[in-house]
Design a protein around this motif. Structure first.
Motif, mmCIF file in Angstrom:
data_model
loop_
_atom_site.group_PDB
_atom_site.id
_atom_site.type_symbol
_atom_site.label_atom_id
_atom_site.label_comp_id
_atom_site.label_asym_id
_atom_site.label_seq_id
_atom_site.Cartn_x
_atom_site.Cartn_y
_atom_site.Cartn_z
ATOM 1 N N GLY A 43 38.091 109.792 8.591
ATOM 2 C CA GLY A 43 39.523 109.856 8.860
ATOM 3 C C GLY A 43 40.064 108.717 9.699
ATOM 4 N N LEU A 44 39.186 107.945 10.331
ATOM 5 C CA LEU A 44 39.649 106.865 11.212
ATOM 6 C C LEU A 44 40.420 105.779 10.484
ATOM 7 C CD1 LEU A 44 36.711 106.155 13.693
ATOM 8 C CD2 LEU A 44 38.797 107.442 14.097
ATOM 9 N N ALA A 45 40.100 105.509 9.229
ATOM 10 C CA ALA A 45 40.755 104.420 8.507
ATOM 11 C C ALA A 45 42.271 104.601 8.491
ATOM 12 C CB ALA A 45 40.217 104.319 7.084
ATOM 13 N N ALA A 46 42.725 105.809 8.319
ATOM 14 C CA ALA A 46 44.164 106.073 8.277
ATOM 15 C C ALA A 46 44.761 106.256 9.664
ATOM 16 C CB ALA A 46 44.441 107.314 7.427
ATOM 17 N N THR A 47 44.032 106.958 10.537
ATOM 18 C CA THR A 47 44.613 107.335 11.827
ATOM 19 C C THR A 47 44.285 106.399 12.975
ATOM 20 O OG1 THR A 47 42.717 108.718 12.427
ATOM 21 C CG2 THR A 47 44.511 109.772 11.184
ATOM 22 N N GLY A 48 43.175 105.680 12.878
ATOM 23 C CA GLY A 48 42.713 104.886 14.005
ATOM 24 C C GLY A 48 42.101 105.783 15.069
ATOM 25 N N MET A 49 42.003 105.259 16.291
ATOM 26 C CA MET A 49 41.498 106.017 17.434
ATOM 27 C C MET A 49 42.626 106.060 18.456
ATOM 28 S SD MET A 49 37.677 104.265 17.939
ATOM 29 C CE MET A 49 38.175 103.440 19.401
ATOM 30 N N SER A 50 42.457 106.827 19.508
ATOM 31 C CA SER A 50 43.522 106.919 20.500
ATOM 32 C C SER A 50 43.861 105.549 21.089
ATOM 33 C CB SER A 50 43.157 107.916 21.600
ATOM 34 O OG SER A 50 41.964 107.519 22.243
ATOM 35 N N GLN A 51 42.901 104.630 21.125
ATOM 36 C CA GLN A 51 43.124 103.301 21.678
ATOM 37 C C GLN A 51 43.577 102.280 20.633
ATOM 38 O OE1 GLN A 51 40.276 104.999 21.567
ATOM 39 N NE2 GLN A 51 39.565 105.401 23.636
ATOM 40 N N VAL A 52 43.504 102.645 19.354
ATOM 41 C CA VAL A 52 43.789 101.713 18.266
ATOM 42 C C VAL A 52 44.531 102.455 17.167
ATOM 43 C CG1 VAL A 52 42.789 100.082 16.627
ATOM 44 C CG2 VAL A 52 41.582 100.569 18.765
ATOM 45 N N ASP A 53 45.776 102.096 16.926
ATOM 46 C CA ASP A 53 46.553 102.750 15.868
ATOM 47 C C ASP A 53 46.048 102.355 14.487
ATOM 48 O OD1 ASP A 53 48.222 103.996 17.709
ATOM 49 O OD2 ASP A 53 49.688 102.363 17.685
ATOM 50 N N GLY A 54 46.119 103.296 13.547
ATOM 51 C CA GLY A 54 45.759 103.024 12.164
ATOM 52 C C GLY A 54 46.912 102.357 11.450
ATOM 53 N N PRO A 55 46.688 101.818 10.301
ATOM 54 C CA PRO A 55 45.405 101.820 9.601
ATOM 55 C C PRO A 55 44.442 100.798 10.202
ATOM 56 C CG PRO A 55 46.984 100.583 8.315
ATOM 57 C CD PRO A 55 47.728 101.144 9.511
ATOM 58 N N VAL A 56 43.163 101.097 10.055
ATOM 59 C CA VAL A 56 42.089 100.210 10.506
ATOM 60 C C VAL A 56 41.008 100.176 9.434
ATOM 61 C CG1 VAL A 56 42.473 100.692 12.969
ATOM 62 C CG2 VAL A 56 40.817 102.067 11.690
ATOM 63 N N ALA A 57 40.192 99.146 9.488
ATOM 64 C CA ALA A 57 38.979 99.124 8.678
ATOM 65 C C ALA A 57 37.878 99.721 9.557
ATOM 66 C CB ALA A 57 38.625 97.700 8.279
ATOM 67 N N VAL A 58 37.000 100.500 8.958
ATOM 68 C CA VAL A 58 35.893 101.111 9.698
ATOM 69 C C VAL A 58 34.596 100.594 9.097
ATOM 70 C CG1 VAL A 58 34.787 103.245 10.442
ATOM 71 C CG2 VAL A 58 37.278 103.177 10.144
ATOM 72 N N VAL A 59 33.788 99.978 9.969
ATOM 73 C CA VAL A 59 32.511 99.411 9.557
ATOM 74 C C VAL A 59 31.426 100.027 10.424
ATOM 75 C CG1 VAL A 59 31.133 97.286 9.494
ATOM 76 C CG2 VAL A 59 33.544 97.239 8.824
ATOM 77 N N MET A 60 30.370 100.470 9.798
ATOM 78 C CA MET A 60 29.233 101.033 10.506
ATOM 79 C C MET A 60 28.034 100.132 10.244
ATOM 80 S SD MET A 60 28.459 105.149 10.303
ATOM 81 C CE MET A 60 27.314 104.971 8.973
ATOM 82 N N ILE A 61 27.474 99.560 11.298
ATOM 83 C CA ILE A 61 26.269 98.741 11.144
ATOM 84 C C ILE A 61 25.071 99.687 11.203
ATOM 85 C CG2 ILE A 61 24.914 96.822 12.048
ATOM 86 C CD1 ILE A 61 27.756 95.986 11.090
ATOM 87 N N VAL A 62 24.248 99.646 10.158
ATOM 88 C CA VAL A 62 23.112 100.557 10.050
ATOM 89 C C VAL A 62 21.817 99.757 10.035
ATOM 90 C CG1 VAL A 62 24.398 102.416 8.941
ATOM 91 C CG2 VAL A 62 23.394 100.635 7.528
ATOM 92 N N GLU A 63 20.772 100.354 10.618
ATOM 93 C CA GLU A 63 19.489 99.674 10.718
ATOM 94 C C GLU A 63 18.353 100.665 10.522
ATOM 95 O OE1 GLU A 63 18.309 98.711 14.935
ATOM 96 O OE2 GLU A 63 20.392 99.294 15.295
ATOM 97 N N GLY A 64 17.160 100.125 10.392
ATOM 98 C CA GLY A 64 15.966 100.972 10.285
ATOM 99 C C GLY A 64 16.049 101.945 9.127
ATOM 100 N N GLN A 65 15.668 103.194 9.391
ATOM 101 C CA GLN A 65 15.646 104.224 8.347
ATOM 102 C C GLN A 65 17.035 104.523 7.790
ATOM 103 O OE1 GLN A 65 13.740 107.636 10.070
ATOM 104 N NE2 GLN A 65 11.778 106.605 10.275
ATOM 105 N N ALA A 66 18.075 104.135 8.493
ATOM 106 C CA ALA A 66 19.445 104.416 8.045
ATOM 107 C C ALA A 66 20.039 103.289 7.204
ATOM 108 C CB ALA A 66 20.337 104.680 9.257
ATOM 109 N N ARG A 67 19.270 102.220 6.964
ATOM 110 C CA ARG A 67 19.799 101.084 6.186
ATOM 111 C C ARG A 67 20.246 101.474 4.788
ATOM 112 N NH1 ARG A 67 15.634 97.509 8.239
ATOM 113 N NH2 ARG A 67 14.449 98.112 6.413
#
Length: 132
Positions: A43-67
């Motif tokens: 849901g962050l892409a549309a709403t953002g966070m309390s410190q950052v108004d949406g829309p935003v791009a959301v990127v998750m950096i994954v490593e190890g077993q979660a790659r």
């Protein structure tokens, strides 16, 4: 909205650090815990966070077993071939013309990305928005 959308802020989530910030048994299934985090962030892409108004791009950096965790319609996963922290720093450096917000509790990573002009919030910034 994907991570390549120019002009909008990008929230970069240190997936391993955020998943590891809650002792809920994540270590038994790192990939599953990372998939659950991705789904909570949707849901962050549309709403953002309390410190950052949406829309935003959301990127998750994954490593190890979660790659192997796949992107969703609103959260782009970026696998790190080595250190997730190094990939986050690279990602921040690759997008100098955007507002970059890194979510992590890692002090050294915070220092590195702030030196590149990124803003940093701890994992609790996500829980304030009902994402954890």
């Amino acid at each position: 909205m994907n991570s390549a959308t120019p002009g909008i802020p990008v929230i970069i989530v240190d997936a391993a650090n955020v998943v590891g910030s809650v002792p809920d048994g994540w270590w038994r299934d790192r990939r599953g815990a990372t998939e659950r985090l991705r789904d909570r962030l949707s849901g962050l892409a549309a709403t953002g966070m309390s410190q950052v108004d949406g829309p935003v791009a959301v990127v998750m950096i994954v490593e190890g077993q979660a790659r192997q965790v796949a992107s969703s319609a609103t959260v782009t996963t970026v696998p790190a071939s080595g250190s997730g922290d190094d990939r986050i720093v690279e990602f921040v450096a690759e997008h100098p013309d955007r507002r970059r917000i890194v979510v992590t509790a890692d002090r050294e990573l915070r220092r590195r990305v702030q030196a590149l002009g990124a803003e940093v919030f701890g994992p609790s910034a996500l829980s304030a928005d009902g994402t954890r």
